[in-house]
Design an enzyme around this catalytic site. Structure first.
Site, PDB file in Angstrom:
ATOM      1  N   HIS A 274     -10.293   4.820  10.423  1.00 19.02           N
ATOM      2  CA  HIS A 274      -9.576   3.642   9.921  1.00 19.02           C
ATOM      3  C   HIS A 274      -8.066   3.794  10.108  1.00 19.02           C
ATOM      4  O   HIS A 274      -7.375   2.844  10.454  1.00 19.02           O
ATOM      5  CB  HIS A 274      -9.918   3.431   8.438  1.00 19.02           C
ATOM      6  CG  HIS A 274      -9.288   2.218   7.849  1.00 19.02           C
ATOM      7  ND1 HIS A 274      -9.686   0.939   8.180  1.00 19.02           N
ATOM      8  CD2 HIS A 274      -8.285   2.074   6.951  1.00 19.02           C
ATOM      9  CE1 HIS A 274      -8.957   0.070   7.512  1.00 19.02           C
ATOM     10  NE2 HIS A 274      -8.096   0.732   6.759  1.00 19.02           N
TER      11      HIS A 274
ATOM     12  N   CYS B 208       3.231   2.458   5.211  1.00 19.18           N
ATOM     13  CA  CYS B 208       2.831   3.865   5.247  1.00 19.18           C
ATOM     14  C   CYS B 208       1.322   3.951   5.383  1.00 19.18           C
ATOM     15  O   CYS B 208       0.582   3.459   4.518  1.00 19.18           O
ATOM     16  CB  CYS B 208       3.302   4.561   3.974  1.00 19.18           C
ATOM     17  SG  CYS B 208       2.810   6.298   3.893  1.00 19.18           S
ATOM     18  N   VAL B 209       0.875   4.584   6.465  1.00 17.14           N
ATOM     19  CA  VAL B 209      -0.537   4.798   6.709  1.00 17.14           C
ATOM     20  C   VAL B 209      -0.761   6.309   6.759  1.00 17.14           C
ATOM     21  O   VAL B 209      -0.147   7.001   7.575  1.00 17.14           O
ATOM     22  CB  VAL B 209      -0.989   4.143   8.037  1.00 17.14           C
ATOM     23  CG1 VAL B 209      -2.486   4.314   8.239  1.00 17.14           C
ATOM     24  CG2 VAL B 209      -0.591   2.675   8.078  1.00 17.14           C
TER      25      VAL B 209
ATOM     26  N   ASN C  46       9.922  -1.362  13.904  1.00 17.38           N
ATOM     27  CA  ASN C  46       8.729  -0.737  13.352  1.00 17.38           C
ATOM     28  C   ASN C  46       9.124   0.464  12.499  1.00 17.38           C
ATOM     29  O   ASN C  46       9.431   1.525  13.017  1.00 17.38           O
ATOM     30  CB  ASN C  46       7.788  -0.309  14.483  1.00 17.38           C
ATOM     31  CG  ASN C  46       6.503   0.294  13.961  1.00 17.38           C
ATOM     32  OD1 ASN C  46       6.317   0.482  12.769  1.00 17.38           O
ATOM     33  ND2 ASN C  46       5.612   0.618  14.879  1.00 17.38           N
TER      34      ASN C  46
ATOM     35  N   ALA D 299      -0.333  -2.409   5.868  1.00 21.07           N
ATOM     36  CA  ALA D 299       0.303  -2.365   7.190  1.00 21.07           C
ATOM     37  C   ALA D 299      -0.368  -3.321   8.173  1.00 21.07           C
ATOM     38  O   ALA D 299       0.290  -3.870   9.058  1.00 21.07           O
ATOM     39  CB  ALA D 299       0.281  -0.940   7.743  1.00 21.07           C
ATOM     40  N   TRP D 300      -1.669  -3.530   8.031  1.00 19.39           N
ATOM     41  CA  TRP D 300      -2.404  -4.419   8.930  1.00 19.39           C
ATOM     42  C   TRP D 300      -1.852  -5.838   8.895  1.00 19.39           C
ATOM     43  O   TRP D 300      -1.868  -6.549   9.903  1.00 19.39           O
ATOM     44  CB  TRP D 300      -3.884  -4.405   8.545  1.00 19.39           C
ATOM     45  CG  TRP D 300      -4.762  -5.140   9.502  1.00 19.39           C
ATOM     46  CD1 TRP D 300      -5.290  -6.387   9.341  1.00 19.39           C
ATOM     47  CD2 TRP D 300      -5.202  -4.683  10.777  1.00 19.39           C
ATOM     48  NE1 TRP D 300      -6.044  -6.728  10.430  1.00 19.39           N
ATOM     49  CE2 TRP D 300      -6.005  -5.695  11.335  1.00 19.39           C
ATOM     50  CE3 TRP D 300      -4.993  -3.512  11.503  1.00 19.39           C
ATOM     51  CZ2 TRP D 300      -6.603  -5.583  12.576  1.00 19.39           C
ATOM     52  CZ3 TRP D 300      -5.586  -3.390  12.743  1.00 19.39           C
ATOM     53  CH2 TRP D 300      -6.384  -4.412  13.272  1.00 19.39           C
ATOM     54  N   GLU D 301      -1.332  -6.257   7.755  1.00 21.81           N
ATOM     55  CA  GLU D 301      -0.839  -7.622   7.576  1.00 21.81           C
ATOM     56  C   GLU D 301       0.606  -7.805   8.030  1.00 21.81           C
ATOM     57  O   GLU D 301       1.100  -8.939   8.100  1.00 21.81           O
ATOM     58  CB  GLU D 301      -0.976  -8.044   6.107  1.00 21.81           C
ATOM     59  CG  GLU D 301      -2.404  -8.223   5.651  1.00 21.81           C
ATOM     60  CD  GLU D 301      -3.175  -6.930   5.401  1.00 21.81           C
ATOM     61  OE1 GLU D 301      -4.408  -6.941   5.533  1.00 21.81           O
ATOM     62  OE2 GLU D 301      -2.540  -5.891   5.080  1.00 21.81           O
TER      63      GLU D 301
ATOM     64  N   TRP E 108       0.854  -1.189   0.000  1.00 20.68           N
ATOM     65  CA  TRP E 108       0.000   0.000   0.000  1.00 20.68           C
ATOM     66  C   TRP E 108       0.892   1.241   0.000  1.00 20.68           C
ATOM     67  O   TRP E 108       1.927   1.252   0.655  1.00 20.68           O
ATOM     68  CB  TRP E 108      -0.900  -0.023   1.233  1.00 20.68           C
ATOM     69  CG  TRP E 108      -2.030   0.935   1.168  1.00 20.68           C
ATOM     70  CD1 TRP E 108      -2.121   2.128   1.822  1.00 20.68           C
ATOM     71  CD2 TRP E 108      -3.232   0.801   0.418  1.00 20.68           C
ATOM     72  NE1 TRP E 108      -3.295   2.748   1.526  1.00 20.68           N
ATOM     73  CE2 TRP E 108      -4.014   1.939   0.651  1.00 20.68           C
ATOM     74  CE3 TRP E 108      -3.722  -0.181  -0.447  1.00 20.68           C
ATOM     75  CZ2 TRP E 108      -5.259   2.140   0.074  1.00 20.68           C
ATOM     76  CZ3 TRP E 108      -4.957   0.012  -1.026  1.00 20.68           C
ATOM     77  CH2 TRP E 108      -5.712   1.159  -0.757  1.00 20.68           C
TER      78      TRP E 108
END
Length: 161
Positions: A89, A81-82, A114, A57-59, A23
């Site tokens: 969300h 990157c979020v 991280n 990023a969730w994974e 992402w």
């Protein structure tokens, strides 16, 4: 116990892994490239570096846990990157990824670095991916090398021969 700290020296035969989100590829690809270059510049052979791509990023924590449990890597670097949007969300993903990565490190004893950017705007991410604030991929790779060295020293100190 004597004073111990990690050095920028990868342990002999150590493998490292970069786990990166697909992402926001303009940012994450830049982070991965910098991390790879940093590992190489610090003596980690390309054959001793695995790059694993996940959807977002969730994974990252799930992939990190699988790798850490396999026991083949001295340290893991998670990159993503979020960017804040119009909903909550962003908080769920950024906080969940950070908490999950920390949990993997604590549960397995494998350093998990991280390198997930959690930013307000895309421009903030660009500043941290080779822009005015450096490159977090490079920083994360340096931390991984140092923590792998420190982890080895701590294990040696805890198990005198």
């Amino acid at each position: 116990m004597p004073h111990l700290e990690g050095e920028l020296r990868a342990p002999q035969g150590a493998r490292f892994a970069i786990i990166a989100s697909r992402w926001n590829p303009r940012i994450t690809d830049t982070l991965v490239a910098a991390a790879r270059q940093t590992f190489a510049a610090n003596g980690v052979d390309e054959a001793a570096l695995d790059v694993i791509r996940v959807p977002g990023a969730w994974e990252l924590p799930m992939a990190a846990r699988t790798l850490a449990m396999a026991g083949r890597h001295a340290a893991l670097v998670a990159l993503g990157c979020v960017v804040r949007g119009d909903t909550r969300h962003y908080e769920h993903v950024a906080d969940g990824a950070a908490e999950g990565l920390m949990r993997v490190a604590l549960d397995t004893g494998v350093p998990v670095i991280n390198g997930v950017l959690a930013v307000e705007r895309f421009e903030d991410a660009a500043a941290r991916a080779g822009g005015s604030h450096g490159n977090k991929g490079e920083e994360a790779a340096l931390v991984a090398i140092e923590m792998a060295d420190l982890a080895q020293k701590l294990q040696t100190q805890g198990n005198p021969r």
